[in-house]
Design a protein around this motif. Structure first.
Motif, short mmCIF file in Angstrom:
data_model
loop_
_atom_site.label_atom_id
_atom_site.label_comp_id
_atom_site.label_asym_id
_atom_site.label_seq_id
_atom_site.Cartn_x
_atom_site.Cartn_y
_atom_site.Cartn_z
N HIS A 109 29.93 -14.63 4.39
CA HIS A 109 28.69 -14.87 3.65
C HIS A 109 28.48 -16.37 3.39
O HIS A 109 27.35 -16.79 3.16
N GLU A 142 28.99 -7.23 -1.71
CA GLU A 142 30.22 -6.44 -1.53
C GLU A 142 30.40 -5.43 -2.66
O GLU A 142 31.01 -5.73 -3.68
N HIS A 168 24.00 -10.37 9.96
CA HIS A 168 25.42 -10.43 9.62
C HIS A 168 26.18 -10.85 10.86
O HIS A 168 25.84 -10.44 11.96
ZN LIG Z 1 29.37 -9.03 4.74
#
Ligand SMILES: [Zn+2]
Ligand SMILES: [Zn+2]
Length: 399
Positions: A109, A142, A168
């Protein structure tokens, strides 16, 4: 505004050095869910320096930057990145490894945030598009659903979007390779817990007791039949047991009065999700009744399935082809087993989510492992991909 290739961004070494510095700075200072204070300060400062007005506080640490194109246009799109890290102790030994024991950016991230900042910089320097781009930096992807919390705090009322997009990185996938599909790309990730309650008793005299352990045993053996007998053959679903608790390690001669079984349930469509919840309850009750004990199911719906809208997926595929080359785009990949809270945004606004390969070299590691690192060579791909989304949505790249 025309298309931008990853190569064109990579050739700008000054920009790339700057972005790599930002990525490694975030990497060194990982912050977990809803505590992304330093990271959101960094994002806010970077956007402000670019002259992009910001709004802070949605989802506690969320940041939204809004850039108007220099040409008139009504269309508004949202580009989203996540900012949070994980509770994992980093073992990469890299010079810019996490400075915080027990926390690390093990899902990349740090890279997602950097790529969106890079795109914001390029677009702010030359906003040759018609309409509005909202740069959405969200906390707590998360597990804690920061995307959902931003929506509850009014994200799409304050910043209405006609389409939203997310990316992602994909570990162990060739650098820059894009994978996506229309429809369900990622699973609903739910958790469940069954509590079996009996009388318990002396291990030597089971006939004087009701035994919750036997009921739990039959329940666990029966779980796979939910997939094989209740889920249609053309659909997918997973049920796994992740935790069992009963009795005391020091008391093998006692029949426990309580057995707790916990697990995860993954599905891709609402019907199957409903079936899993219903059948888990029925199986637990049936197994309990057969042993004269009680069963209680707690089913927690966490992340919904991530469902890509067909039109936006098609657009994302074109943006990806302009970024990485058409030969590096799989527009109909197999659905993935993981979950992602961008799904909450896709429930409100049509959009598309794609995976971009983080590289498949010898030293590549899966996300959520202590040896993982986001690949800085992926930054130009992410920046170019975001620019190409804007070019197709609000520019004249399509003409
Ligand atoms: Zn992730
Ligand atoms: Zn993750």
């Amino acid at each position: 505004m025309k298309f931008t290739s990853a190569g064109a961004i990579a050739a700008d070494t000054r920009l790339l050095d700057k972005l790599t510095g930002i990525r490694r700075d975030i990497h060194q200072h990982p912050e977990t869910a809803f505590e992304e204070v330093r990271t959101s300060d960094l994002v806010a400062a970077a956007l402000t320096e670019l002259g992009i007005p910001i709004h802070r506080g949605l989802g506690k640490t969320g940041v939204v930057g809004t850039l108007q194109g220099k040409r008139p246009g009504q269309r508004r799109i949202g580009l989203r990145a996540d900012m949070d890290a994980l509770f994992i102790h980093e073992t990469t030994g890299l010079p810019y490894a996490s400075k915080i024991d027990g926390k690390m950016h093990a899902c990349g991230h740090d890279g997602h945030t950097t790529m969106l900042l890079g795109a914001a910089g390029k677009l702010a320097a030359d906003p040759d598009f018609a309409g509005t781009v909202h740069f959405i930096f969200q906390p707590a992807e998360e597990g804690l659903g920061g995307g959902r919390v931003m929506i509850e705090d009014g994200l799409f009322e304050l910043f209405p979007c006609d389409a939203v997009y997310g990316v992602h990185n994909a570990p162990k996938s060739p650098l820059g390779k894009v994978e996506t599909r229309p429809g369900a790309l990622m699973a609903a990730g739910d958790t469940w817990e069954v509590i079996f309650k009996g009388t318990g008793g002396h291990g030597a005299m089971p006939h004087m007791a009701t035994d919750a352990t036997v009921a739990a045993g039959h329940f666990i053996s029966g779980l796979s039949s939910i997939i094989s007998r209740n889920v249609p053959a053309n659909e997918r679903a997973v049920i796994s047991v992740g935790h069992i608790h009963a009795g005391d390690y020091n008391s093998p001669n006692i029949i426990p009065s309580r057995v707790i079984v916990r697990g995860t349930a993954r599905s891709y469509v609402p019907d199957v999700r409903n079936t899993l919840e219903r059948r888990l309850g029925e199986l637990a009750s049936g197994c309990a009744a057969a042993q004269g004990v009680e069963a209680h199911l707690i089913y927690t719906r966490r992340y919904p399935p991530l469902v890509n809208a067909p039109a936006q997926t098609e657009l994302a595929v074109r943006a990806a082809a302009a970024t990485s080359g058409a030969e590096n785009v799989d527009a109909d990949c197999a659905p993935l087993g993981g979950s992602e809270d961008f799904s909450f945004m896709l429930e409100k606004v049509p959009g598309a989510y794609v995976m971009i390969g983080n590289g498949d070299g010898e030293n590549s590691h899966f996300v959520h492992t202590p040896g993982y690192d986001f690949n800085d060579e992926l930054i130009p791909y992410g920046v170019a991909y975001w620019m190409n989304i804007v070019a197709l949505e609000l520019g004249d790249a399509a003409d």
